[in-house]
Design an enzyme around this catalytic site. Structure first.
Site, PDB file in Angstrom:
ATOM      1  N   LYS A   1      -2.037  -1.432  -3.998  1.00 11.02           N
ATOM      2  CA  LYS A   1      -2.913  -0.258  -3.922  1.00 11.02           C
ATOM      3  C   LYS A   1      -2.089   1.020  -4.004  1.00 11.02           C
ATOM      4  O   LYS A   1      -1.090   1.100  -3.295  1.00 11.02           O
ATOM      5  CB  LYS A   1      -3.654  -0.324  -2.588  1.00 11.02           C
ATOM      6  CG  LYS A   1      -4.515   0.857  -2.299  1.00 11.02           C
ATOM      7  CD  LYS A   1      -5.156   0.700  -0.956  1.00 11.02           C
ATOM      8  CE  LYS A   1      -5.910   1.979  -0.660  1.00 11.02           C
ATOM      9  NZ  LYS A   1      -6.331   2.047   0.705  1.00 11.02           N
TER      10      LYS A   1
ATOM     11  N   LYS B   1       0.874  -1.174   0.000  1.00  6.90           N
ATOM     12  CA  LYS B   1       0.000   0.000   0.000  1.00  6.90           C
ATOM     13  C   LYS B   1       0.907   1.219   0.000  1.00  6.90           C
ATOM     14  O   LYS B   1       1.687   1.432   0.940  1.00  6.90           O
ATOM     15  CB  LYS B   1      -0.890  -0.018   1.228  1.00  6.90           C
ATOM     16  CG  LYS B   1      -1.755   1.227   1.328  1.00  6.90           C
ATOM     17  CD  LYS B   1      -2.780   1.078   2.407  1.00  6.90           C
ATOM     18  CE  LYS B   1      -3.578   2.346   2.581  1.00  6.90           C
ATOM     19  NZ  LYS B   1      -4.541   2.212   3.674  1.00  6.90           N
TER      20      LYS B   1
HETATM   21  C1  PBG Z   1      -7.312   3.359   5.605  1.00  7.36           C
HETATM   22  C2  PBG Z   1      -7.593   3.182   4.161  1.00  7.36           C
HETATM   23  C3  PBG Z   1      -7.378   4.130   3.153  1.00  7.36           C
HETATM   24  C4  PBG Z   1      -7.909   3.600   1.992  1.00  7.36           C
HETATM   25  C5  PBG Z   1      -8.405   2.320   2.289  1.00  7.36           C
HETATM   26  N1  PBG Z   1      -8.189   2.064   3.646  1.00  7.36           N
HETATM   27  C6  PBG Z   1      -6.838   5.515   3.204  1.00  7.36           C
HETATM   28  C7  PBG Z   1      -5.528   5.787   3.775  1.00  7.36           C
HETATM   29  O1  PBG Z   1      -4.673   4.921   3.937  1.00  7.36           O
HETATM   30  O2  PBG Z   1      -5.322   6.962   4.096  1.00  7.36           O
HETATM   31  C8  PBG Z   1      -7.931   4.336   0.687  1.00  7.36           C
HETATM   32  C9  PBG Z   1      -8.973   3.939  -0.270  1.00  7.36           C
HETATM   33  C10 PBG Z   1      -9.250   4.900  -1.357  1.00  7.36           C
HETATM   34  O3  PBG Z   1      -8.627   5.960  -1.514  1.00  7.36           O
HETATM   35  O4  PBG Z   1     -10.160   4.585  -2.131  1.00  7.36           O
HETATM   36  N2  PBG Z   1      -6.449   2.526   6.221  1.00  7.36           N
END
Ligand code: PBG
Length: 328
Positions: A252, A199
């Site tokens: 992601k 991520k």
């Molecule tokens: C939080 C989380 C996030 C997303 C999914 N789970 C945001 C972040 O890490 O700040 C992002 C999903 C998206 O932007 O569609 N842990």
């Protein structure tokens, strides 16, 4: 191989019929997982200004939405609770509340539509006062092992409520192993783990944070989410998650990271997921609203590309837009 010159590749493109026969990648509704934002209340539907077309829904409307999606061929949804600000605390206790909004949403969906595969995010950010994914010390550092203890409690709560997959999105080190062990020890051997393995610390999560009303009180997420410059490190993250017991490995965001998806697919026997995130959605919708492109076609092309790169399942807000042009 003998080639007859000139080579006329266009012969295989001359009709819809032949084009369908030679198509290498086919995007199906069942490849898609739809993220849904849940709020307290009844018969409540609240728009998200930076994500036109996506709404926050109370549990009763969420169930109707899930039925509608199921009937359109969608087989997975992912739940994200919008937590009221007076429930957000320094230690995120609401994250494992067995009668909280998330637990109630999981129970209702699994009761009314058990065939739908249900994913729930495991991370503290919706529940914590400062908006980070973990507990913080007085120096503003995100605490790894203390956070894992919370993630374990959150996963057990979700498993008890009936989720099919817990989906840790926090990027703490070692959390997959800890969650797997505690699920197994508590009799939840059949509950899967979909790890947000690579991520990235992306600028594309802004609309999602609007949707959840999460504001970072300080700093950014770069001490735990990954540097967008790194691919080998992402593959290492995924390899470790696999070794620790993850059932599905996610990359992601999606379209900006197709190289990572392709390389991960070559390295693992596990299914690969990709998250086509909120910013990827919002950009296309904004351009569509300006009349600059056709959102349905652009989304279909994007999602097809994510699948072509190697993703087996794709989390996307754009399922509604592509539904009518999916293969049939
Ligand atoms: C939080 C989380 C996030 C997303 C999914 N789970 C945001 C972040 O890490 O700040 C992002 C999903 C998206 O932007 O569609 N842990």
């Amino acid at each position: 191989m003998s080639l007859v010159l000139p080579i006329r590749l266009r012969r295989n493109r001359k009709s819809v019929a032949i084009r369908k026969m030679v198509q290498e990648t086919i995007l199906l509704a069942s490849d898609l997982v739809v993220p849904l934002f849940v709020i307290e209340g009844e018969n409540k539907r609240v728009t998200i200004p930076s994500m036109p077309g996506v709404e926050r829904l109370s549990i009763d409307l969420l169930i109707l939405e899930a039925f509608w999606l199921y009937q359109k061929g969608i087989r997975g949804i992912a739940l994200f609770p919008v937590i009221e600000s007076d429930l957000k605390t320094e230690f995120a206790e609401e994250a494992w509340n067995p009668t909280g909004l998330l637990a109630r949403a999981i129970r209702s969906i699994k009761k009314q539509l058990p065939e739908m595969c249900l994913f729930a995010d495991v991370a503290l950010d919706p529940f914590i006062s400062h908006g980070h994914d973990g507990l913080v010390n007085e120096k503003g550092e995100i605490l790894n092992d203390e956070t894992i203890a919370c993630l374990v409690k959150m996963s057990l709560m979700q498993a008890e409520a009936g989720v099919d997959f817990v989906a840790p999105s926090d990027m703490m080190d070692g959390r997959i192993g800890a969650i797997r062990k505690s699920l197994d020890d508590s009799g939840y051997k059949d509950v899967g783990i979909m790890a947000y393995s690579a991520k990235y610390a992306s600028a594309l999560y802004g609309p999602f944070r609007d949707a959840l009303q999460v504001k970072l009180a300080f700093g950014d997420k770069r001490t735990y989410q990954m540097d967008p410059a790194n691919v080998r490190e992402g593959l290492l993250e995924a390899a470790l998650d696999e070794e620790e017991g993850a059932d599905i490995l996610m990359i992601k965001p999606a379209l900006y990271y197709l190289d990572v998806i392709t390389k991960l697919k070559e390295q693992t026997w596990r299914p690969v997921a990709a998250y086509h995130v909120s910013g990827e959605y919002a950009m296309v919708i904004a351009a569509h609203q300006n009349g600059w492109l056709d959102a349905a076609k652009v989304f279909h092309e994007g999602l097809l590309s994510i699948k072509r790169a190697g993703a087996d399942l794709i989390f996307t807000y754009a399922a509604r837009q592509v539904m009518d042009i999916l293969h049939h």
